[in-house]
Motif scaffolding. Structure first.
Motif, PDB file in Angstrom:
ATOM      1  N   HIS A   1     -66.364  12.463  75.752  1.00  9.69           N
ATOM      2  CA  HIS A   1     -65.524  11.650  74.872  1.00  9.69           C
ATOM      3  C   HIS A   1     -64.550  12.517  74.066  1.00  9.69           C
ATOM      4  CE1 HIS A   1     -67.822   7.993  75.693  1.00  9.69           C
ATOM      5  NE2 HIS A   1     -66.821   7.360  75.094  1.00  9.69           N
TER       6      HIS A   1
ATOM      7  N   PRO B   1     -60.125  12.004  76.015  1.00  9.29           N
ATOM      8  CA  PRO B   1     -58.968  11.640  75.204  1.00  9.29           C
ATOM      9  C   PRO B   1     -58.009  12.806  74.982  1.00  9.29           C
ATOM     10  CG  PRO B   1     -60.950  11.650  73.855  1.00  9.29           C
ATOM     11  CD  PRO B   1     -61.374  11.849  75.276  1.00  9.29           C
ATOM     12  N   LEU B   2     -58.543  14.044  74.965  1.00 10.35           N
ATOM     13  CA  LEU B   2     -57.652  15.196  74.829  1.00 10.35           C
ATOM     14  C   LEU B   2     -56.688  15.260  76.005  1.00 10.35           C
ATOM     15  CD1 LEU B   2     -56.741  17.795  73.449  1.00 10.35           C
ATOM     16  CD2 LEU B   2     -58.575  18.992  74.669  1.00 10.35           C
TER      17      LEU B   2
ATOM     18  N   MET C   1     -54.262  12.456  75.592  1.00  2.07           N
ATOM     19  CA  MET C   1     -53.287  12.697  74.521  1.00  2.07           C
ATOM     20  C   MET C   1     -52.198  13.665  74.959  1.00  2.07           C
ATOM     21  SD  MET C   1     -55.657  12.781  71.123  1.00  2.07           S
ATOM     22  CE  MET C   1     -54.318  12.621  69.927  1.00  2.07           C
TER      23      MET C   1
ATOM     24  N   SER D   1     -61.873   6.353  77.156  1.00  2.00           N
ATOM     25  CA  SER D   1     -61.356   7.297  76.171  1.00  2.00           C
ATOM     26  C   SER D   1     -60.084   7.976  76.662  1.00  2.00           C
ATOM     27  CB  SER D   1     -62.397   8.370  75.851  1.00  2.00           C
ATOM     28  OG  SER D   1     -63.518   7.809  75.253  1.00  2.00           O
TER      29      SER D   1
ATOM     30  N   GLY E   1     -56.749   7.855  74.642  1.00  2.00           N
ATOM     31  CA  GLY E   1     -56.093   9.123  74.336  1.00  2.00           C
ATOM     32  C   GLY E   1     -54.650   9.133  74.788  1.00  2.00           C
TER      33      GLY E   1
ATOM     34  N   GLY F   1     -51.689   9.694  72.261  1.00  2.00           N
ATOM     35  CA  GLY F   1     -50.724  10.764  72.477  1.00  2.00           C
ATOM     36  C   GLY F   1     -49.305  10.249  72.403  1.00  2.00           C
TER      37      GLY F   1
ATOM     38  N   VAL G   1     -54.435  15.459  67.083  1.00  2.00           N
ATOM     39  CA  VAL G   1     -55.291  15.755  68.225  1.00  2.00           C
ATOM     40  C   VAL G   1     -56.691  16.196  67.794  1.00  2.00           C
ATOM     41  CG1 VAL G   1     -55.593  17.231  70.254  1.00  2.00           C
ATOM     42  CG2 VAL G   1     -53.332  16.348  69.689  1.00  2.00           C
TER      43      VAL G   1
ATOM     44  N   THR H   1     -58.798  13.506  66.131  1.00  2.00           N
ATOM     45  CA  THR H   1     -59.114  12.451  67.092  1.00  2.00           C
ATOM     46  C   THR H   1     -60.263  12.849  68.006  1.00  2.00           C
ATOM     47  OG1 THR H   1     -56.818  11.686  67.074  1.00  2.00           O
ATOM     48  CG2 THR H   1     -58.173  11.019  68.941  1.00  2.00           C
ATOM     49  N   ILE H   2     -60.167  14.015  68.613  1.00  2.00           N
ATOM     50  CA  ILE H   2     -61.210  14.378  69.578  1.00  2.00           C
ATOM     51  C   ILE H   2     -62.553  14.643  68.900  1.00  2.00           C
ATOM     52  CG2 ILE H   2     -59.586  15.171  71.340  1.00  2.00           C
ATOM     53  CD1 ILE H   2     -60.374  18.054  70.582  1.00  2.00           C
TER      54      ILE H   2
ATOM     55  N   PHE I   1     -63.954  11.126  68.071  1.00  2.00           N
ATOM     56  CA  PHE I   1     -64.389  10.454  69.299  1.00  2.00           C
ATOM     57  C   PHE I   1     -65.693  11.064  69.822  1.00  2.00           C
ATOM     58  CE2 PHE I   1     -60.338   8.324  71.148  1.00  2.00           C
ATOM     59  CZ  PHE I   1     -60.061   7.772  69.915  1.00  2.00           C
TER      60      PHE I   1
END
Length: 185
Positions: free
Chosen positions: A52, A56-57, A60, A120, A124, A128, A134, A137-138, A141
């Motif tokens: 997770h 998303p990274l 993003m 995710s 992401g 982004g 960033v 967020t990560i 998450f």
């Protein structure tokens, strides 16, 4: 002093992280019925938390690229993705299939983690495009999904399937709402 915009962003990201983690929580409820040791539960939660963070990274980074090159259209695409994802989560919570596709052991753990963290990536991607922070967020998450996975697995051991589909429905509604927000504002 912390700005109102930063507090608003943190609240929004926390709610989104919770919504995404509800999917892992609800699946964890079902997985909690499999006889697992506490060490296995800890490992499952940690791996899902890492996925997770990574998904998303990746989303993003791609989303920022799209935003730089496509601007407003990319924001609308991101909002549309959240709408579709929220709708899909809500509809899947109403399906009669309660069985997970894979068991959370060995290679199955990686497939399981990937399957519950794919949403995710889409979020992401949207974040982004939107330009969210960033690192914050990560971390949110990952930590929230890990904690919710652990909670789901532990509760699954005790309560089995009483609230599983409702938690996924709630997560879907939250993502759908954020998708609407991106499209309207």
């Amino acid at each position: 002093m912390i700005s109102t915009a930063l507090i608003g962003e943190l609240a929004t990201l926390s709610i989104m992280a919770f919504a995404l983690g509800m999917d892992a929580f609800s699946v964890g409820l079902g997985m909690g019925m499999i006889p697992l040791r506490l060490r296995q539960i800890a490992k499952i939660g940690a791996v899902i938390g890492l996925f997770h963070m990574g998904m998303p990274l990746t989303g993003m980074l791609i989303g920022r690229f799209l935003s730089e090159h496509f601007g407003t259209i990319a924001t609308m695409i991101g909002g549309g993705l959240l709408l579709l994802l929220g709708l899909q989560m809500g509809l899947s919570s109403l399906s009669s299939s309660d069985k997970p596709f894979v068991t959370p052991l060995g290679f199955g753990l990686l497939l399981f983690s990937l399957s519950v963290s794919l949403d995710s990536f889409s979020v992401g991607l949207s974040l982004g495009i939107y330009g969210a922070r960033v690192f914050v967020t990560i971390i949110l998450f990952g930590v929230i999904s890990m904690l919710l996975t652990w909670a789901g697995l532990m509760m699954g051991r005790k309560f089995q399937h009483y609230i599983g589909s409702y938690s996924e429905l709630l997560g879907g509604c939250i993502l759908f709402g954020f998708g609407l927000k991106l499209l309207i504002i």
